[in-house]
Design a protein around this motif. Structure first.
Motif, PDB file in Angstrom:
ATOM      1  N   LEU A  12       0.815  -1.213   0.000  1.00 25.06           N
ATOM      2  CA  LEU A  12       0.000   0.000   0.000  1.00 25.06           C
ATOM      3  C   LEU A  12       0.850   1.265   0.000  1.00 25.06           C
ATOM      4  O   LEU A  12       0.413   2.287  -0.509  1.00 25.06           O
ATOM      5  N   GLU A  13       2.054   1.192   0.570  1.00 28.25           N
ATOM      6  CA  GLU A  13       2.828   2.417   0.762  1.00 28.25           C
ATOM      7  C   GLU A  13       4.229   2.369   0.160  1.00 28.25           C
ATOM      8  O   GLU A  13       5.068   3.196   0.492  1.00 28.25           O
ATOM      9  N   ARG A  17       3.276  -1.298  -5.933  1.00 25.13           N
ATOM     10  CA  ARG A  17       2.038  -0.820  -5.308  1.00 25.13           C
ATOM     11  C   ARG A  17       0.833  -1.677  -5.682  1.00 25.13           C
ATOM     12  O   ARG A  17       0.634  -2.031  -6.838  1.00 25.13           O
ATOM     13  N   ALA A  19      -2.061  -0.605  -5.780  1.00 26.66           N
ATOM     14  CA  ALA A  19      -2.930   0.235  -6.611  1.00 26.66           C
ATOM     15  C   ALA A  19      -2.670   0.028  -8.099  1.00 26.66           C
ATOM     16  O   ALA A  19      -3.526   0.325  -8.928  1.00 26.66           O
ATOM     17  N   ARG A  42      -7.723  -0.184   9.325  1.00 25.40           N
ATOM     18  CA  ARG A  42      -8.118   0.681   8.209  1.00 25.40           C
ATOM     19  C   ARG A  42      -7.693   0.146   6.844  1.00 25.40           C
ATOM     20  O   ARG A  42      -8.448   0.218   5.881  1.00 25.40           O
ATOM     21  N   HIS A  43      -6.485  -0.401   6.743  1.00 24.61           N
ATOM     22  CA  HIS A  43      -6.049  -0.937   5.444  1.00 24.61           C
ATOM     23  C   HIS A  43      -6.982  -2.059   4.983  1.00 24.61           C
ATOM     24  O   HIS A  43      -7.357  -2.121   3.816  1.00 24.61           O
ATOM     25  N   ARG A  46     -10.905  -0.456   4.718  1.00 31.17           N
ATOM     26  CA  ARG A  46     -11.183   0.686   3.849  1.00 31.17           C
ATOM     27  C   ARG A  46     -10.276   0.759   2.618  1.00 31.17           C
ATOM     28  O   ARG A  46     -10.754   0.862   1.493  1.00 31.17           O
ATOM     29  N   ASP A  47      -8.978   0.705   2.845  1.00 28.78           N
ATOM     30  CA  ASP A  47      -8.032   0.923   1.745  1.00 28.78           C
ATOM     31  C   ASP A  47      -8.094  -0.188   0.695  1.00 28.78           C
ATOM     32  O   ASP A  47      -8.240   0.087  -0.495  1.00 28.78           O
ATOM     33  N   LEU A  51      -9.525  -0.252  -3.300  1.00 29.68           N
ATOM     34  CA  LEU A  51      -8.675  -0.533  -4.468  1.00 29.68           C
ATOM     35  C   LEU A  51      -9.297  -1.550  -5.416  1.00 29.68           C
ATOM     36  O   LEU A  51      -9.090  -1.493  -6.626  1.00 29.68           O
TER      37      LEU A  51
END
Length: 86
Positions: A12-13, A17, A19, A42-43, A46-47, A51
């Motif tokens: 994610l970071e 990636r 994404a 949260r990852h 939500r994250d 995606l």
């Protein structure tokens, strides 16, 4: 072998990636996403769902690996230097 046609990591970071997954997967392939996260924070809630949303069943997002009830015992066994169960 894993039994999967293709196995990749995505973060994610940092690169590579998560994404960018659509550019890394052959068109029409289905995707199983197994988050290597210790909790459903949260990852995971939500994250990652953001995606992979809107793919019409192409993507299956599993719960984080930390939700598996056997993980606690596995970590203790490894910490004690014992062989994990087969």
């Amino acid at each position: 072998t894993s039994g999967f046609a293709q196995v990749m990591l995505g973060f994610l970071e940092q690169a590579p990636r998560a994404a960018d997954w659509a550019a890394r997967i052959e068109p029409g392939r289905r995707l199983l996403v197994l988050p290597l996260l210790l909790s459903a924070g949260r990852h995971a809630t939500r994250d990652l769902p953001g995606l992979f949303a809107g793919q019409g069943g192409r993507v299956r997002l599993t719960p984080p690996i930390g939700d598996d009830p056997g993980l606690d015992d596995l970590v203790v066994d490894l910490a004690l230097g014992e062989e994990p169960p087969a």
